[in-house]
Enzyme design. Structure first.
Site, PDB file in Angstrom:
ATOM      1  N   LYS A 147       0.846  -1.205   0.000  1.00  0.00           N
ATOM      2  CA  LYS A 147       0.000   0.000   0.000  1.00  0.00           C
ATOM      3  C   LYS A 147       0.876   1.246   0.000  1.00  0.00           C
ATOM      4  CE  LYS A 147      -4.110  -0.168   2.445  1.00  0.00           C
ATOM      5  NZ  LYS A 147      -4.828  -0.298   3.731  1.00  0.00           N
TER       6      LYS A 147
HETATM    7  C1  E4P Z   1      -8.196   0.181   3.655  1.00  0.00           C
HETATM    8  O1  E4P Z   1      -7.312  -0.381   3.057  1.00  0.00           O
HETATM    9  C2  E4P Z   1      -7.987   0.909   4.923  1.00  0.00           C
HETATM   10  O2  E4P Z   1      -7.190   0.131   5.773  1.00  0.00           O
HETATM   11  C3  E4P Z   1      -9.285   1.154   5.661  1.00  0.00           C
HETATM   12  O3  E4P Z   1     -10.407   0.779   4.912  1.00  0.00           O
HETATM   13  C4  E4P Z   1      -9.399   2.468   6.359  1.00  0.00           C
HETATM   14  O4  E4P Z   1     -10.651   2.521   7.029  1.00  0.00           O
HETATM   15  P1  E4P Z   1     -10.994   3.648   8.099  1.00  0.00           P
HETATM   16  O5  E4P Z   1     -11.258   4.914   7.361  1.00  0.00           O
HETATM   17  O6  E4P Z   1     -12.218   3.150   8.793  1.00  0.00           O
HETATM   18  O7  E4P Z   1      -9.797   3.759   9.005  1.00  0.00           O
END
Ligand code: E4P
Length: 215
Positions: free
Chosen positions: A85
């Protein structure tokens, strides 16, 4: 639409894996920090890989291009099922351009606009993750962004897959499905709620009560 678990909690991942419908996982530094797993970043990620047969997204911890590239090369050496990521900063897009040529799988995280998704796709990113809930939080329509990316990628025959991320409740899953997201990544609590329906619970209870009379 495939289902990924957005979690680094090993108990939750193990429990979700038993359902047989979870195809992968996404993590981020906040999720790893609150996941309660013991060991290094690498040990926790390897434990998640042991629990699931699909891909696991792992986020870079640095912000400068060369450091991101080094981190991404290291992570992807842990397993062919690792996806790295990287956020859509100037440095991040630049890192993805290099990594995609090396065959490293990447996930454009913290995506909040169609322009960021377009830049990621042109850099060769494997997945883009529009963050629905966080856009909703600031009064924007997060699911509209998912639909726009899906529609535009499809019009241009772009192969990058769309992960609807930052999902907060089961309605988000329904909307992501309708918007054509390829994958929805969700917290364990949302997966539990997807299963639940009060009429199913009431129906089972009535059937069990009536079953007493025929056994
Ligand atoms: C996705 O890859 C992220 O880890 C995640 O969906 C972030 O979610 P949040 O906005 O609830 O922290």
């Amino acid at each position: 639409m495939l289902i990924f678990l957005d979690s680094a909690n090993l108990e939750h991942i193990q429990s979700a894996a038993r359902l047989g419908v979870v195809s992968g996982a996404t993590t981020n530094p906040s999720l790893v920090a609150k996941g309660g797993g013991k060991g290094t970043y690498k040990e926790i990620v390897l434990s998640i890989l042991d629990l699931l047969s699909g891909e696991v997204s792992v986020e870079v911890l640095s912000e400068e291009r060369n450091s991101m590239i080094e981190e991404a090369r290291d992570y992807s050496s842990w397993s062919p099922r690792i996806v790295v990521k990287i956020p859509p900063t100037w440095e991040g897009i630049s890192a993805i351009s290099i990594l995609s040529q090396e065959g490293v799988k990447t996930n454009l995280t913290l995506c909040f606009s169609l322009n960021q998704a377009l830049l990621g796709a042109n850099a060769g990113v494997t997945y883009v993750s529009p963050f629905v809930g966080r856009l909703d939080d600031v009064g924007e329509d997060g699911m509209r962004l998912v639909a726009d990316i899906v529609e535009t990628f499809s019009r241009y025959n772009i192969q990058t897959r769309v992960i609807a991320a930052s999902l907060r409740h089961p309605l988000h899953c329904v909307q992501a499905f309708k918007a054509g997201a390829h994958i929805a990544t969700m917290p364990y609590e949302v997966l539990l709620k997807m299963v639940d329906h009060p009429l199913t619970t009431i129906g089972i209870s009535r059937f069990m009560k009536d079953a007493q009379r025929i056994i």
